[in-house]
Design a protein around this motif. Structure first.
Motif, PDB file in Angstrom:
ATOM      1  N   ARG A  75       0.958  -1.286  -0.132  1.00 52.56           N
ATOM      2  CA  ARG A  75       0.119  -0.055   0.087  1.00 52.56           C
ATOM      3  C   ARG A  75       0.783   1.381  -0.053  1.00 52.56           C
ATOM      4  NH1 ARG A  75      -5.112   0.149   0.368  1.00 52.56           N
ATOM      5  NH2 ARG A  75      -5.921  -1.844   0.438  1.00 52.56           N
ATOM      6  N   TYR A  76       1.119   1.784  -1.079  1.00 54.93           N
ATOM      7  CA  TYR A  76       1.626   3.091  -1.279  1.00 54.93           C
ATOM      8  C   TYR A  76       0.858   4.102  -2.060  1.00 54.93           C
ATOM      9  CZ  TYR A  76       3.438   1.026  -5.364  1.00 54.93           C
ATOM     10  OH  TYR A  76       3.329   0.577  -6.789  1.00 54.93           O
ATOM     11  N   THR A  77       1.086   5.315  -2.222  1.00 58.75           N
ATOM     12  CA  THR A  77       0.220   6.125  -3.016  1.00 58.75           C
ATOM     13  C   THR A  77       0.002   5.656  -4.398  1.00 58.75           C
ATOM     14  OG1 THR A  77       1.691   8.036  -2.029  1.00 58.75           O
ATOM     15  CG2 THR A  77      -0.140   8.533  -3.714  1.00 58.75           C
ATOM     16  N   SER A  88      -3.946 -12.532  -5.388  1.00 59.97           N
ATOM     17  CA  SER A  88      -5.377 -12.597  -5.903  1.00 59.97           C
ATOM     18  C   SER A  88      -6.073 -11.809  -4.679  1.00 59.97           C
ATOM     19  CB  SER A  88      -5.857 -14.156  -5.797  1.00 59.97           C
ATOM     20  OG  SER A  88      -5.190 -14.880  -6.345  1.00 59.97           O
ATOM     21  N   PHE A  89      -7.119 -11.126  -5.301  1.00 59.23           N
ATOM     22  CA  PHE A  89      -8.039 -10.067  -4.583  1.00 59.23           C
ATOM     23  C   PHE A  89      -9.483  -9.915  -5.336  1.00 59.23           C
ATOM     24  CE2 PHE A  89      -5.763  -7.379  -7.449  1.00 59.23           C
ATOM     25  CZ  PHE A  89      -6.585  -6.697  -8.012  1.00 59.23           C
ATOM     26  N   LEU A  90     -10.339  -9.344  -4.089  1.00 58.04           N
ATOM     27  CA  LEU A  90     -11.520  -9.056  -4.944  1.00 58.04           C
ATOM     28  C   LEU A  90     -11.393  -7.776  -5.390  1.00 58.04           C
ATOM     29  CD1 LEU A  90     -14.454 -10.300  -2.498  1.00 58.04           C
ATOM     30  CD2 LEU A  90     -14.409 -10.330  -5.173  1.00 58.04           C
ATOM     31  N   ALA A  91     -11.791  -7.310  -6.346  1.00 56.09           N
ATOM     32  CA  ALA A  91     -11.768  -5.850  -6.832  1.00 56.09           C
ATOM     33  C   ALA A  91     -13.045  -5.114  -6.187  1.00 56.09           C
ATOM     34  CB  ALA A  91     -11.631  -5.595  -8.246  1.00 56.09           C
ATOM     35  N   GLU A 102      -7.536  -0.835  -7.785  1.00 60.35           N
ATOM     36  CA  GLU A 102      -8.768  -1.708  -8.051  1.00 60.35           C
ATOM     37  C   GLU A 102      -9.088  -2.429  -6.682  1.00 60.35           C
ATOM     38  OE1 GLU A 102     -10.536  -2.241 -10.574  1.00 60.35           O
ATOM     39  OE2 GLU A 102      -9.493  -0.726 -11.631  1.00 60.35           O
ATOM     40  N   ILE A 103      -7.993  -2.799  -5.655  1.00 64.73           N
ATOM     41  CA  ILE A 103      -8.355  -3.558  -4.713  1.00 64.73           C
ATOM     42  C   ILE A 103      -9.335  -3.104  -3.697  1.00 64.73           C
ATOM     43  CG2 ILE A 103      -6.618  -2.774  -3.284  1.00 64.73           C
ATOM     44  CD1 ILE A 103      -5.974  -6.014  -2.550  1.00 64.73           C
ATOM     45  N   ALA A 104     -10.308  -4.127  -3.241  1.00 68.08           N
ATOM     46  CA  ALA A 104     -11.215  -3.764  -2.046  1.00 68.08           C
ATOM     47  C   ALA A 104     -10.539  -4.695  -1.011  1.00 68.08           C
ATOM     48  CB  ALA A 104     -12.653  -4.148  -2.472  1.00 68.08           C
ATOM     49  N   GLY A 105     -10.294  -3.909   0.093  1.00 66.39           N
ATOM     50  CA  GLY A 105      -9.803  -5.004   1.281  1.00 66.39           C
ATOM     51  C   GLY A 105      -8.419  -5.288   0.945  1.00 66.39           C
ATOM     52  N   GLU A 114      -8.201 -18.091  -1.542  1.00 69.02           N
ATOM     53  CA  GLU A 114      -8.096 -18.513  -2.825  1.00 69.02           C
ATOM     54  C   GLU A 114      -8.653 -19.837  -3.295  1.00 69.02           C
ATOM     55  OE1 GLU A 114      -3.929 -18.291  -3.945  1.00 69.02           O
ATOM     56  OE2 GLU A 114      -4.250 -16.674  -5.017  1.00 69.02           O
ATOM     57  N   THR A 115      -8.344 -20.787  -2.297  1.00 66.96           N
ATOM     58  CA  THR A 115      -8.872 -21.953  -2.603  1.00 66.96           C
ATOM     59  C   THR A 115     -10.375 -22.184  -2.701  1.00 66.96           C
ATOM     60  OG1 THR A 115      -7.377 -22.876  -1.166  1.00 66.96           O
ATOM     61  CG2 THR A 115      -8.668 -24.501  -1.628  1.00 66.96           C
ATOM     62  N   ALA A 116     -11.255 -21.213  -1.800  1.00 68.12           N
ATOM     63  CA  ALA A 116     -12.710 -21.088  -1.790  1.00 68.12           C
ATOM     64  C   ALA A 116     -12.956 -20.350  -3.035  1.00 68.12           C
ATOM     65  CB  ALA A 116     -13.035 -20.508  -0.676  1.00 68.12           C
ATOM     66  N   ALA A 117     -12.235 -19.456  -3.637  1.00 65.02           N
ATOM     67  CA  ALA A 117     -12.672 -18.700  -4.745  1.00 65.02           C
ATOM     68  C   ALA A 117     -12.652 -19.474  -5.962  1.00 65.02           C
ATOM     69  CB  ALA A 117     -11.919 -17.432  -4.741  1.00 65.02           C
ATOM     70  N   ARG A 118     -11.294 -20.430  -5.900  1.00 68.51           N
ATOM     71  CA  ARG A 118     -11.234 -21.146  -6.970  1.00 68.51           C
ATOM     72  C   ARG A 118     -12.638 -22.188  -7.043  1.00 68.51           C
ATOM     73  NH1 ARG A 118      -5.828 -24.760  -7.125  1.00 68.51           N
ATOM     74  NH2 ARG A 118      -6.834 -25.781  -5.336  1.00 68.51           N
ATOM     75  N   ALA A 119     -12.808 -22.771  -5.924  1.00 62.97           N
ATOM     76  CA  ALA A 119     -13.585 -23.786  -5.918  1.00 62.97           C
ATOM     77  C   ALA A 119     -15.377 -23.236  -6.271  1.00 62.97           C
ATOM     78  CB  ALA A 119     -14.265 -24.169  -4.559  1.00 62.97           C
ATOM     79  N   ALA A 120     -15.201 -21.871  -6.311  1.00 63.68           N
ATOM     80  CA  ALA A 120     -16.484 -21.355  -6.885  1.00 63.68           C
ATOM     81  C   ALA A 120     -16.118 -20.888  -8.122  1.00 63.68           C
ATOM     82  CB  ALA A 120     -16.721 -19.993  -5.896  1.00 63.68           C
ATOM     83  N   HIS A 121     -15.151 -21.130  -8.981  1.00 63.71           N
ATOM     84  CA  HIS A 121     -15.018 -20.603 -10.265  1.00 63.71           C
ATOM     85  C   HIS A 121     -14.591 -19.170 -10.422  1.00 63.71           C
ATOM     86  CE1 HIS A 121     -15.427 -25.120 -11.537  1.00 63.71           C
ATOM     87  NE2 HIS A 121     -16.603 -24.905 -10.805  1.00 63.71           N
ATOM     88  N   TRP A 122     -14.277 -18.695  -9.364  1.00 61.85           N
ATOM     89  CA  TRP A 122     -13.899 -17.278  -9.511  1.00 61.85           C
ATOM     90  C   TRP A 122     -15.000 -16.522  -9.795  1.00 61.85           C
ATOM     91  CZ3 TRP A 122      -9.489 -16.654  -7.332  1.00 61.85           C
ATOM     92  CH2 TRP A 122      -8.358 -17.824  -7.376  1.00 61.85           C
ATOM     93  N   ARG A 123     -16.308 -16.743  -9.399  1.00 63.60           N
ATOM     94  CA  ARG A 123     -17.632 -16.066  -9.750  1.00 63.60           C
ATOM     95  C   ARG A 123     -17.548 -14.808  -8.714  1.00 63.60           C
ATOM     96  NH1 ARG A 123     -20.539 -21.022  -9.951  1.00 63.60           N
ATOM     97  NH2 ARG A 123     -20.176 -21.773 -12.013  1.00 63.60           N
ATOM     98  N   ALA A 124     -17.913 -13.905  -9.583  1.00 64.07           N
ATOM     99  CA  ALA A 124     -17.928 -12.642  -8.801  1.00 64.07           C
ATOM    100  C   ALA A 124     -18.936 -12.518  -7.575  1.00 64.07           C
ATOM    101  CB  ALA A 124     -18.563 -11.515  -9.735  1.00 64.07           C
ATOM    102  N   ALA A 125     -18.482 -11.871  -6.562  1.00 62.01           N
ATOM    103  CA  ALA A 125     -19.149 -11.537  -5.457  1.00 62.01           C
ATOM    104  C   ALA A 125     -20.034 -10.328  -5.548  1.00 62.01           C
ATOM    105  CB  ALA A 125     -18.187 -11.299  -4.142  1.00 62.01           C
ATOM    106  N   GLU A 126     -20.804  -9.773  -4.730  1.00 60.67           N
ATOM    107  CA  GLU A 126     -21.508  -8.756  -4.667  1.00 60.67           C
ATOM    108  C   GLU A 126     -20.484  -7.468  -4.505  1.00 60.67           C
ATOM    109  OE1 GLU A 126     -25.052  -8.312  -4.534  1.00 60.67           O
ATOM    110  OE2 GLU A 126     -24.815 -10.424  -5.260  1.00 60.67           O
ATOM    111  N   PRO A 127     -20.849  -6.477  -5.550  1.00 62.04           N
ATOM    112  CA  PRO A 127     -19.761  -5.285  -5.468  1.00 62.04           C
ATOM    113  C   PRO A 127     -20.000  -4.700  -4.066  1.00 62.04           C
ATOM    114  CG  PRO A 127     -21.611  -5.319  -7.217  1.00 62.04           C
ATOM    115  CD  PRO A 127     -22.060  -6.176  -6.248  1.00 62.04           C
ATOM    116  N   HIS A 128     -18.870  -4.041  -3.822  1.00 61.75           N
ATOM    117  CA  HIS A 128     -18.551  -3.476  -2.629  1.00 61.75           C
ATOM    118  C   HIS A 128     -19.362  -2.191  -2.559  1.00 61.75           C
ATOM    119  CE1 HIS A 128     -16.146  -6.748  -1.612  1.00 61.75           C
ATOM    120  NE2 HIS A 128     -15.873  -6.379  -0.459  1.00 61.75           N
TER     121      HIS A 128
END
Lengths: 244, 170
Positions: free
Chosen positions: A95-97, A154-157, A219-222, A230-244
């Motif tokens: 995290r920098y400017t 990997s991260f949620l945008a 882009e990153i949220a959190g 990552e393992t969980a996201a992969r298991a869910a086929h990287w399907r998008a979560a609710e927008p933040h």
């Protein structure tokens, strides 16, 4: 009032002014064969674009690239030590400017893709991962070493999509950021990275080039996902979560 | 001095255009080797006179025009031999890589190789490269009405060649 065939063509190509457009539309309503003719023109455009799309993926010959690189020293691609020379933020503390990533998106993508025809393809304005890159993004966990492609973090945008940084090794190494859209990985950033030995960064395997980090930062949220995330996201086929 | 049009900037933008320039050059030359030579010469020419590019003009149009001029010069120096129609196979070779995957699209490219040059370049710029009529007319140095009629004739010729029955062309 009659419309000419050239007018129908120009209508299909979106080249008419409002008055002529209205005239064509009126004729289309009145005569179904006119409407079909317009459809024919549109389908022909699609046919041609499809037939020539793959040529954009072919690698540009080195002699052409060399011509472009010749003469006054100038970077054709984004070499990351040039873009960012201060000390490397490490993975957990990047995290920098934030700097605008938009320039990168404009410059990075498109500039290098000809080298990557097996890993990247164009669809309209979008650049999508394919082949080993698509597989690596979908299947590898961060840090897994599977040869040519390696995923960094990997991260949620903010958009709610999963994004992952990646590295491509080999003849002309690059690094970038891909975000999941539907069933595809969209390449948002792609930068050329210098060959081993030319850069002080290359030896540290998990490092992400600063140019890519800037995009991550924007882009990153959190926080980046940990291994369980990552393992969980992969298991869910990287399907998008609710927008933040 | 010239802050927006730095050589580096133009270079990057040209780099991004290279795949399209090659594609356009291939439709002009109908020969992949000629196409690469033409693009290479066009890049040289463009860099040498990049200060002539008006920043408000589309770089792709400007580059397409240079590609085309290089090809015209090349044809002249070959004593116009190149204007004689290449055999159909030459057109088909252009897209070999494409054909493997999309066999049914082969006929589009070979049909393109068969239509007259002035129609082919109009079709290529507008339908394949997506230029508006006005830009395409500027690349070809012709009035927009001429562009429109070449485009219409080219489309009609393609349609006739690609028609499933195809009887008339055989």
């Amino acid at each position: 009032m009659s419309v000419t065939d050239e007018m129908l063509m120009a209508y299909a190509d979106d080249e008419l002014d409002a008055g002529a457009r209205a005239q064509v539309e009126q004729a289309m309503r009145a005569d179904r064969s006119i409407e079909q003719r317009v459809t024919q023109f549109r389908e022909q455009r699609r046919l041609l674009q499809a037939a020539y799309a793959a040529e954009l993926d072919e690698p540009v010959p080195e002699k052409v690239l060399a011509t472009l690189r010749a003469a006054p020293a100038a970077a054709v691609v984004v070499d990351f030590p040039r873009a960012e020379t201060r000390s490397r933020p490490r993975r957990a503390s990047f995290r920098y400017t934030a700097l605008a990533a938009s320039i990168l998106v404009a410059v990075g993508v498109g500039v290098i893709m000809w080298q990557r025809s097996l890993l990247i393809r164009h669809v309209g304005d979008a650049v999508l991962a394919r082949g080993a890159l698509a597989r690596g993004l979908s299947e590898q966990l961060s840090g897994d070493d599977a040869g040519r492609v390696r995923v960094g973090l990997s991260f949620l945008a903010k958009s709610g999509a999963y994004c992952r940084t990646f590295e491509i090794r080999g003849g002309s190494p690059s690094a970038g950021l891909a975000c999941r859209h539907g069933e595809q990985w969209n390449i948002d950033v792609l930068v050329h990275t210098p060959n081993e030995g030319e850069s002080p960064y290359r030896t540290a395997g998990t490092d992400v080039p600063p140019d890519v980090l800037k995009a991550v930062e924007a882009e990153i949220a959190g926080e980046p996902l940990d291994r369980a995330g990552e393992t969980a996201a992969r298991a869910a086929h990287w399907r998008a979560a609710e927008p933040h | 001095m010239n802050t927006t049009g730095t050589p580096e900037n133009v270079r990057e933008q040209i780099a991004a255009l290279l795949p399209r320039l090659r594609r356009f050059a291939r439709t002009l030359t109908r020969n992949p080797h000629d196409a690469d030579d033409v693009v290479q010469m066009a890049v040289e020419r463009a860099l040498a006179k990049s200060e002539q590019w008006r920043r408000d003009a589309r770089l792709d149009g400007w580059m397409f025009k240079i590609v085309r001029n290089v090809w015209i010069d090349e044809l002249r120096s070959r004593g116009r031999q190149g204007r004689i129609f290449a055999p159909p196979e030459a057109g088909e070779n252009v897209g070999d890589a494409v054909m493997e995957r999309e066999g049914d699209l082969m006929s589009v490219q070979s049909a393109m190789a068969r239509i007259p040059e002035e129609q082919r370049e109009a079709v290529s710029l507008v339908l394949v490269e997506g230029l508006p009529y006005k830009e395409a007319a500027e690349v070809l140095d012709i009035p927009i009405g001429t562009l429109t009629s070449r485009l219409a004739r080219g489309r009609e010729a393609l349609r006739a060649l690609l028609e499933p029955s195809g009887g008339a062309s055989a």
